[in-house]
Write a protein that holds these residues in place. Structure first.
Motif, mmCIF file in Angstrom:
data_model
loop_
_atom_site.group_PDB
_atom_site.id
_atom_site.type_symbol
_atom_site.label_atom_id
_atom_site.label_comp_id
_atom_site.label_asym_id
_atom_site.label_seq_id
_atom_site.Cartn_x
_atom_site.Cartn_y
_atom_site.Cartn_z
ATOM 1 N N VAL A 38 0.890 -1.229 -0.115
ATOM 2 C CA VAL A 38 0.008 -0.152 0.288
ATOM 3 C C VAL A 38 0.921 1.338 0.025
ATOM 4 O O VAL A 38 0.322 2.232 -0.277
ATOM 5 N N THR A 39 2.199 1.342 0.302
ATOM 6 C CA THR A 39 2.981 2.225 0.409
ATOM 7 C C THR A 39 4.223 1.692 -0.237
ATOM 8 O O THR A 39 4.630 0.702 -0.175
ATOM 9 N N PRO A 40 5.227 2.825 -0.985
ATOM 10 C CA PRO A 40 6.364 2.415 -1.628
ATOM 11 C C PRO A 40 7.559 2.159 -0.466
ATOM 12 O O PRO A 40 8.671 1.704 -0.915
ATOM 13 N N MET A 41 7.369 2.836 0.579
ATOM 14 C CA MET A 41 8.631 2.726 1.488
ATOM 15 C C MET A 41 8.109 2.541 3.024
ATOM 16 O O MET A 41 7.106 3.165 3.377
ATOM 17 N N VAL A 42 8.867 1.868 3.794
ATOM 18 C CA VAL A 42 8.286 1.940 5.275
ATOM 19 C C VAL A 42 9.184 2.806 5.957
ATOM 20 O O VAL A 42 10.232 3.310 5.726
ATOM 21 N N SER A 43 8.758 3.631 7.049
ATOM 22 C CA SER A 43 9.158 4.601 7.847
ATOM 23 C C SER A 43 10.501 4.174 8.494
ATOM 24 O O SER A 43 11.115 4.988 8.839
ATOM 25 N N SER A 44 10.687 2.878 8.952
ATOM 26 C CA SER A 44 11.793 2.413 9.660
ATOM 27 C C SER A 44 12.090 0.972 9.321
ATOM 28 O O SER A 44 11.121 0.097 8.726
ATOM 29 N N PRO A 45 13.381 0.684 9.413
ATOM 30 C CA PRO A 45 14.423 1.107 9.870
ATOM 31 C C PRO A 45 14.726 1.938 8.586
ATOM 32 O O PRO A 45 14.604 2.045 7.464
ATOM 33 N N HIS A 46 16.021 3.327 8.890
ATOM 34 C CA HIS A 46 16.380 4.123 7.859
ATOM 35 C C HIS A 46 17.462 3.255 7.130
ATOM 36 O O HIS A 46 18.299 2.660 7.613
ATOM 37 N N LEU A 47 17.322 3.514 5.746
ATOM 38 C CA LEU A 47 18.416 2.877 5.062
ATOM 39 C C LEU A 47 19.785 3.666 5.178
ATOM 40 O O LEU A 47 19.700 4.863 5.470
ATOM 41 N N ARG A 63 6.486 -3.439 -5.707
ATOM 42 C CA ARG A 63 5.230 -4.303 -5.400
ATOM 43 C C ARG A 63 4.381 -3.244 -5.194
ATOM 44 O O ARG A 63 2.923 -3.363 -5.377
ATOM 45 N N TYR A 64 4.648 -1.897 -4.735
ATOM 46 C CA TYR A 64 3.525 -0.695 -4.677
ATOM 47 C C TYR A 64 2.932 -0.722 -6.228
ATOM 48 O O TYR A 64 1.648 -0.350 -6.309
ATOM 49 N N LEU A 65 4.049 -0.553 -6.994
ATOM 50 C CA LEU A 65 3.629 -0.256 -8.413
ATOM 51 C C LEU A 65 2.760 -1.414 -9.007
ATOM 52 O O LEU A 65 1.668 -1.129 -9.788
ATOM 53 N N ALA A 66 2.931 -2.578 -8.533
ATOM 54 C CA ALA A 66 2.359 -3.599 -9.016
ATOM 55 C C ALA A 66 0.763 -3.596 -8.671
ATOM 56 O O ALA A 66 -0.330 -4.086 -9.005
ATOM 57 N N THR A 67 0.344 -2.788 -7.356
ATOM 58 C CA THR A 67 -0.712 -2.752 -6.533
ATOM 59 C C THR A 67 -1.706 -1.616 -7.530
ATOM 60 O O THR A 67 -2.871 -1.577 -7.462
ATOM 61 N N PRO A 101 9.112 8.873 4.608
ATOM 62 C CA PRO A 101 8.002 7.954 4.299
ATOM 63 C C PRO A 101 6.886 7.983 5.211
ATOM 64 O O PRO A 101 7.063 8.681 6.386
ATOM 65 N N LEU A 102 5.585 7.968 4.770
ATOM 66 C CA LEU A 102 4.507 8.176 5.503
ATOM 67 C C LEU A 102 3.669 7.107 5.597
ATOM 68 O O LEU A 102 3.684 5.880 5.027
ATOM 69 N N THR A 103 2.670 7.108 6.611
ATOM 70 C CA THR A 103 1.567 6.027 7.107
ATOM 71 C C THR A 103 0.992 5.965 5.867
ATOM 72 O O THR A 103 0.614 6.653 4.929
ATOM 73 N N SER A 104 0.367 4.621 5.794
ATOM 74 C CA SER A 104 -0.542 4.290 4.593
ATOM 75 C C SER A 104 -1.938 5.370 4.494
ATOM 76 O O SER A 104 -2.188 5.791 3.259
ATOM 77 N N THR A 126 -2.085 8.521 5.653
ATOM 78 C CA THR A 126 -1.508 9.972 5.073
ATOM 79 C C THR A 126 -0.948 9.959 3.668
ATOM 80 O O THR A 126 -1.340 10.698 2.891
ATOM 81 N N PHE A 127 -0.314 8.860 3.447
ATOM 82 C CA PHE A 127 0.030 8.683 2.079
ATOM 83 C C PHE A 127 -0.887 8.573 0.931
ATOM 84 O O PHE A 127 -0.970 9.402 -0.193
ATOM 85 N N ALA A 128 -2.094 8.026 1.396
ATOM 86 C CA ALA A 128 -3.117 7.998 0.307
ATOM 87 C C ALA A 128 -3.913 9.059 0.296
ATOM 88 O O ALA A 128 -4.394 9.575 -0.738
ATOM 89 N N SER A 129 -4.060 9.889 1.426
ATOM 90 C CA SER A 129 -4.602 11.174 1.387
ATOM 91 C C SER A 129 -3.976 12.230 0.411
ATOM 92 O O SER A 129 -4.446 12.944 -0.222
ATOM 93 N N ILE A 130 -2.604 12.388 0.627
ATOM 94 C CA ILE A 130 -1.695 13.363 0.034
ATOM 95 C C ILE A 130 -1.726 12.761 -1.645
ATOM 96 O O ILE A 130 -1.741 13.728 -2.490
ATOM 97 N N ARG A 131 -1.652 11.527 -1.852
ATOM 98 C CA ARG A 131 -1.625 11.161 -3.130
ATOM 99 C C ARG A 131 -2.661 11.517 -3.772
ATOM 100 O O ARG A 131 -2.860 11.859 -5.144
ATOM 101 N N ALA A 132 -3.896 11.421 -3.311
ATOM 102 C CA ALA A 132 -5.445 11.892 -3.926
ATOM 103 C C ALA A 132 -5.181 13.305 -4.218
ATOM 104 O O ALA A 132 -5.655 14.032 -5.585
ATOM 105 N N ARG A 133 -4.693 14.391 -3.348
ATOM 106 C CA ARG A 133 -4.337 15.650 -3.515
ATOM 107 C C ARG A 133 -3.598 16.059 -4.330
ATOM 108 O O ARG A 133 -3.371 17.264 -5.032
ATOM 109 N N LEU A 134 -2.567 15.166 -4.750
ATOM 110 C CA LEU A 134 -1.462 15.202 -5.855
ATOM 111 C C LEU A 134 -2.256 15.177 -7.174
ATOM 112 O O LEU A 134 -1.400 15.100 -8.252
ATOM 113 N N GLY A 135 -3.497 14.481 -7.402
ATOM 114 C CA GLY A 135 -3.978 14.262 -8.561
ATOM 115 C C GLY A 135 -3.773 12.913 -9.287
ATOM 116 O O GLY A 135 -3.783 12.853 -10.303
#
Length: 382
Positions: free
Chosen positions: A141-150, A208-212, A363-366, A368-377
């Protein structure tokens, strides 16, 4: 607006790449581009000062825009008849192939429905997934987890570094229409020289996010009010390797996002306020460029707003008497104060929960990520 038409000049097969959503296309081959430029100038067209691949003309009651990219030409106007006239005039000087209403341009699929224009890279995403045998991968559901840091030491070296670089290159091209993965791709691009298994695991999560969401598109819809708005953010000292910060911003024209950035800065900031202030300066630079571009089309804007969620950075931009707090900030960033004092830019506060630039800095929670994604069009289009 009339449907854009695509055209192709015969005998030229050079390849180019889009650098931004609407602008930044590489210039066509010099010989025929120079001839095309002469023909368009005779027809009353003017080339954009911000982009020499973009030409425009304003007859008495309509606009005509021509975008040139290597051997491809994209023409649009507010009237179909104007497009037909230009096609006939160009055909006199060039051998062109009329591809009709635009359906694909530089590998980007274009759909016109629901009163808007939608850009998608569905087939390109499918090809990239097939390349790494992930066509049937489990979704994310998101392209990246918030932790651990790379980090540069967070794993073991991978055996196929060439594949890593190739996939990152493919992901960078997908960011043309999928601004919501820009932060992840920017972060993973920093490990091209020494790729580890933890980095590759994160690449696979992006895939995997793109596959979704393979059919998600960048949508442009008519806006009742034409205005420019910027959102600016930073992520201070979260890079555990060198503590350099990330700048992120996005720019809207009306209700549509037209420019965005996620970039690791070349220096270490001494405070979160400095990081936010520098990000504001970078966003202001983009806004000024956008104002210059639109000025070519007789569109003028005063006191363009940038929204920031750091009150201290806003105060510094608005009040030059902060010597103790700002003496460590590079002078080159203080042009922001000049822009504010001359009312070219207006800095406004926005609550963190409404900060759209967050998606470009961390990275954002699922949710918050979905909300901003929609507002990005960015949305699913059948």
């Amino acid at each position: 607006m009339a449907k854009p038409h695509a055209f192709e000049k015969n005998g030229c097969n050079l390849v180019c790449k889009l650098n931004k959503a609407l602008y930044g296309l590489k210039q066509a081959p010099r010989a025929w581009y120079f001839k095309l430029k002469q023909v368009l100038q005779r027809l009353g067209f003017i080339f954009s000062h911000a982009n020499n691949s973009l030409f425009f003309r304003k007859p008495s009651d309509s606009y005509i825009l021509i975008l040139v990219c290597v051997d491809d030409i994209l023409i649009t106007s507010s009237h179909d008849t104007e497009v037909d006239k230009i096609v006939k005039l160009l055909d006199v000087s060039f051998s062109i192939k009329d591809l009709g209403p635009i359906h694909q341009f530089l590998g980007i699929e274009v759909k016109q429905c629901n009163g808007g224009l939608h850009l998608c890279q569905h087939h390109y995403v499918k090809e990239l997934l097939a390349k790494v045998n992930m066509s049937d991968a489990k979704g994310s559901v998101t392209p990246m987890v918030s932790s651990p840091h790379l980090s540069k030491s967070s794993g073991n070296s991978i055996t196929d570094a060439t594949l890593y670089g190739s996939v990152i290159g493919g992901l960078q091209y997908i960011t043309i229409t999928r601004s919501n993965i820009v932060y992840s791709v920017n972060k993973l691009s920093q490990y091209m020289q020494h790729s580890l298994d933890s980095h590759w695991k994160t690449v696979k999560r992006v895939l995997r996010y793109l596959a979704t969401t393979p059919t998600f598109s960048l949508s442009f819809v008519p806006s009742p009010n034409l205005h420019i708005t910027g959102f600016s953010d930073s992520d201070w000292a979260t890079n555990i390797d060198d503590r350099k910060f990330i700048t992120g911003f996005c720019v809207y024209l009306g209700d549509n996002i037209v420019s965005w950035c996620s970039k690791k800065q070349a220096f270490v900031s001494r405070s979160s306020t400095e990081a936010e202030y520098c990000s504001l300066a970078n966003c202001a630079t983009e806004l000024l460029w956008m104002k210059q571009t639109l000025a070519d089309y007789k569109c003028s804007f005063e006191n363009v707003p940038i929204f920031c969620d750091n009150i201290s950075a806003i105060n510094i931009a608005q009040n030059p008497v902060h010597h103790n707090r700002t003496k460590h900030i590079e002078i080159r960033h203080h042009f922001l104060r000049d822009c504010v004092s001359k009312r070219k830019i207006e800095i406004s506060f926005v609550p963190s929960q409404d900060q759209l630039a967050d998606i470009f800095t961390k990275p954002l929670t699922s949710e918050t990520f979905a909300s901003i994604r929609a507002r990005l069009g960015i949305m699913h289009i059948e």
